[in-house]
Design a protein around this motif. Structure first.
Motif, mmCIF file in Angstrom:
data_model
loop_
_atom_site.group_PDB
_atom_site.id
_atom_site.type_symbol
_atom_site.label_atom_id
_atom_site.label_comp_id
_atom_site.label_asym_id
_atom_site.label_seq_id
_atom_site.Cartn_x
_atom_site.Cartn_y
_atom_site.Cartn_z
ATOM 1 N N ALA A 120 43.980 42.899 40.735
ATOM 2 C CA ALA A 120 45.390 42.697 41.048
ATOM 3 C C ALA A 120 45.667 42.969 42.525
ATOM 4 C CB ALA A 120 46.257 43.602 40.174
ATOM 5 N N PHE A 121 45.000 43.968 43.084
ATOM 6 C CA PHE A 121 45.184 44.281 44.499
ATOM 7 C C PHE A 121 44.694 43.131 45.377
ATOM 8 C CE2 PHE A 121 43.708 45.947 48.546
ATOM 9 C CZ PHE A 121 44.787 46.708 48.972
ATOM 10 N N ALA A 122 43.525 42.587 45.051
ATOM 11 C CA ALA A 122 42.979 41.480 45.832
ATOM 12 C C ALA A 122 43.920 40.281 45.800
ATOM 13 C CB ALA A 122 41.601 41.093 45.301
ATOM 14 N N ALA A 123 44.535 40.020 44.651
ATOM 15 C CA ALA A 123 45.491 38.917 44.548
ATOM 16 C C ALA A 123 46.770 39.231 45.319
ATOM 17 C CB ALA A 123 45.804 38.636 43.082
ATOM 18 N N TRP A 124 47.222 40.477 45.251
ATOM 19 C CA TRP A 124 48.442 40.882 45.961
ATOM 20 C C TRP A 124 48.275 40.740 47.471
ATOM 21 C CZ3 TRP A 124 49.630 44.554 49.612
ATOM 22 C CH2 TRP A 124 50.984 44.865 49.781
ATOM 23 N N ARG A 125 47.088 41.041 47.992
ATOM 24 C CA ARG A 125 46.844 40.955 49.435
ATOM 25 C C ARG A 125 46.941 39.523 49.952
ATOM 26 N NH1 ARG A 125 47.118 42.503 53.069
ATOM 27 N NH2 ARG A 125 45.490 43.524 54.267
ATOM 28 N N MET A 126 46.850 38.549 49.059
ATOM 29 C CA MET A 126 46.977 37.146 49.456
ATOM 30 C C MET A 126 48.372 36.603 49.171
ATOM 31 S SD MET A 126 44.014 36.578 50.691
ATOM 32 C CE MET A 126 43.976 34.795 50.852
ATOM 33 N N GLY A 127 49.276 37.455 48.704
ATOM 34 C CA GLY A 127 50.608 37.013 48.325
ATOM 35 C C GLY A 127 51.640 37.201 49.425
ATOM 36 N N ASP A 128 52.882 36.933 49.078
ATOM 37 C CA ASP A 128 53.971 36.945 50.057
ATOM 38 C C ASP A 128 54.405 38.343 50.462
ATOM 39 O OD1 ASP A 128 53.985 34.198 49.979
ATOM 40 O OD2 ASP A 128 55.608 34.065 48.508
ATOM 41 N N ILE A 134 32.579 42.584 51.987
ATOM 42 C CA ILE A 134 33.043 42.579 53.375
ATOM 43 C C ILE A 134 34.549 42.361 53.371
ATOM 44 C CG2 ILE A 134 32.824 41.536 55.650
ATOM 45 C CD1 ILE A 134 30.091 40.481 54.832
ATOM 46 N N ALA A 135 35.256 43.197 54.099
ATOM 47 C CA ALA A 135 36.712 43.101 54.163
ATOM 48 C C ALA A 135 37.166 43.502 55.552
ATOM 49 C CB ALA A 135 37.361 43.990 53.101
ATOM 50 N N VAL A 192 41.902 35.480 54.701
ATOM 51 C CA VAL A 192 40.572 35.421 54.101
ATOM 52 C C VAL A 192 40.539 36.407 52.942
ATOM 53 C CG1 VAL A 192 38.100 35.642 54.496
ATOM 54 C CG2 VAL A 192 39.589 34.859 56.352
ATOM 55 N N PRO A 193 40.292 35.953 51.721
ATOM 56 C CA PRO A 193 40.306 36.868 50.582
ATOM 57 C C PRO A 193 39.057 37.740 50.544
ATOM 58 C CG PRO A 193 39.666 34.673 49.878
ATOM 59 C CD PRO A 193 40.025 34.552 51.330
ATOM 60 N N VAL A 194 39.170 38.818 49.794
ATOM 61 C CA VAL A 194 38.048 39.738 49.581
ATOM 62 C C VAL A 194 37.560 39.571 48.155
ATOM 63 C CG1 VAL A 194 37.365 42.158 49.462
ATOM 64 C CG2 VAL A 194 38.857 41.376 51.294
ATOM 65 N N SER A 195 36.255 39.491 47.996
ATOM 66 C CA SER A 195 35.674 39.399 46.656
ATOM 67 C C SER A 195 35.881 40.725 45.932
ATOM 68 C CB SER A 195 34.181 39.075 46.751
ATOM 69 O OG SER A 195 33.580 39.106 45.479
ATOM 70 N N PRO A 196 36.586 40.720 44.803
ATOM 71 C CA PRO A 196 36.868 41.976 44.101
ATOM 72 C C PRO A 196 35.662 42.490 43.316
ATOM 73 C CG PRO A 196 37.836 40.156 42.900
ATOM 74 C CD PRO A 196 37.229 39.560 44.139
ATOM 75 N N GLN A 197 34.678 42.946 44.033
ATOM 76 C CA GLN A 197 33.450 43.458 43.422
ATOM 77 C C GLN A 197 33.510 44.980 43.370
ATOM 78 O OE1 GLN A 197 29.890 42.119 45.378
ATOM 79 N NE2 GLN A 197 28.565 43.563 44.305
ATOM 80 N N LYS A 198 33.248 45.545 42.218
ATOM 81 C CA LYS A 198 33.347 46.986 42.014
ATOM 82 C C LYS A 198 31.996 47.662 42.219
ATOM 83 C CE LYS A 198 36.104 50.401 40.481
ATOM 84 N NZ LYS A 198 37.382 50.767 41.130
ATOM 85 N N ASN A 199 32.004 48.824 42.865
ATOM 86 C CA ASN A 199 30.807 49.668 43.065
ATOM 87 C C ASN A 199 29.643 48.928 43.708
ATOM 88 O OD1 ASN A 199 31.782 50.828 39.911
ATOM 89 N ND2 ASN A 199 31.994 52.040 41.766
ATOM 90 N N PRO A 200 29.850 48.201 44.799
ATOM 91 C CA PRO A 200 28.711 47.543 45.453
ATOM 92 C C PRO A 200 27.819 48.570 46.135
ATOM 93 C CG PRO A 200 30.639 47.374 46.832
ATOM 94 C CD PRO A 200 31.107 48.009 45.551
ATOM 95 N N GLY A 234 38.851 30.962 53.889
ATOM 96 C CA GLY A 234 38.644 31.204 52.475
ATOM 97 C C GLY A 234 37.384 30.558 51.945
ATOM 98 N N ASP A 235 36.956 29.460 52.559
ATOM 99 C CA ASP A 235 35.735 28.780 52.120
ATOM 100 C C ASP A 235 34.473 29.422 52.709
ATOM 101 O OD1 ASP A 235 37.215 26.922 50.656
ATOM 102 O OD2 ASP A 235 37.438 25.597 52.393
ATOM 103 N N SER A 236 34.533 29.753 53.992
ATOM 104 C CA SER A 236 33.328 30.291 54.650
ATOM 105 C C SER A 236 33.145 31.769 54.418
ATOM 106 C CB SER A 236 33.403 30.020 56.158
ATOM 107 O OG SER A 236 34.493 30.721 56.745
ATOM 108 N N GLY A 237 34.238 32.497 54.166
ATOM 109 C CA GLY A 237 34.146 33.934 53.969
ATOM 110 C C GLY A 237 34.286 34.702 55.269
ATOM 111 N N TRP A 238 33.889 35.973 55.209
ATOM 112 C CA TRP A 238 34.040 36.894 56.326
ATOM 113 C C TRP A 238 32.834 36.871 57.258
ATOM 114 C CZ3 TRP A 238 38.257 40.065 57.341
ATOM 115 C CH2 TRP A 238 39.245 40.112 56.341
#
Length: 238
Positions: A64-72, A136-137, A84-92, A107-111
């Motif tokens: 939900a946080f990752a989606a919120w960071r891309m919102g209004d 990566i964020a 640029v979105p962040v992949s919501p991966q837990k405990n990397p 968004g296509d190429s990433g960070w």
């Protein structure tokens, strides 16, 4: 003979009034009568704000946080810049926090793409990591035209960066540059020196080092960065 004393006052007054009318001044008094001797009314007090602070409105789950960071509601929403979105991966195994996206990131190429990304991939390979296992964020999810974080947005963005790290809960954290260092380690945070980040219930080995962007300009600093990476991946002693 003296000057002509027969001045056409009506024509002069009409000319002056015409000039003021063209300037937008077309009335000499207010429409409503005013008591100039009355005591001024006190200024109206603003209504108390009862809405919750912005920090309380941020979601408390990673997805939900990752989606919120891309919102209004995110700070970057009004920057007129792609986020640029962040992949919501837990405990990397490793999380990298940079300041903001590179000029070619999307968004296509990433960070961290382009020459910075090539150097990053080499750094990751040297410590046994690959992009697929790393989150990566950035402190900011968009890049302003100035290429720098706006001063008035630093505080909320730093708070959001800390929240993101807490939700990701990485096994190790690598900070690239001064802005991520300040956001996670505070104003007294310094480059080098392995620290354990205790924040929001996580205990994460953390180190700050030079940004790859800086290393491309100052290759001699790569040796110091390599020492920092070795500290980060070193197994803790019993």
């Amino acid at each position: 003979m003296g000057a002509d004393q027969h001045i056409q006052w009506h024509e002069a007054a009409a000319s002056a009034l015409e000039w003021w009318n063209d300037a937008g001044v077309d009335t000499l008094v207010e429409d409503e009568l005013r008591d100039w001797f009355a005591t001024p009314a006190p200024a109206a007090r603003p209504l108390a704000v009862t809405s919750a602070p912005a920090a309380a409105l941020v979601p408390d789950t990673l997805d939900a946080f990752a989606a919120w960071r891309m919102g209004d509601a995110a700070p970057e929403a009004g920057w007129n810049a792609a986020r640029v979105p962040v992949s919501p991966q837990k405990n990397p195994s490793l999380m990298i926090l940079t300041d903001l996206p590179e000029a070619d990131d999307s968004g296509d190429s990433g960070w961290m793409t382009g020459p910075v990304g090539v150097l990053l991939d080499r750094m990751l390979a040297a410590i046994g990591e690959v992009r697929g296992s790393v989150v990566i964020a950035g402190v900011a999810h968009a890049r302003p035209l100035t290429g720098r974080l706006p001063a008035d947005a630093q505080e909320p963005l730093e708070a959001l960066a800390r929240r993101l790290v807490t939700l990701v809960a990485p096994q190790k954290l690598l900070l690239f540059g001064a802005e991520p260092c300040r956001a996670l380690l505070g104003p007294d945070g310094q480059r080098g020196g392995l620290r354990t980040l205790n924040h929001g219930g996580i205990a994460c080995p953390t180190i700050a080092t030079f940004h790859p962007r800086f290393l491309l300009e100052r290759p001699l600093a790569k040796a110091e960065t390599w020492r920092h990476l070795q500290l980060l991946i070193r197994e803790p002693t019993a």
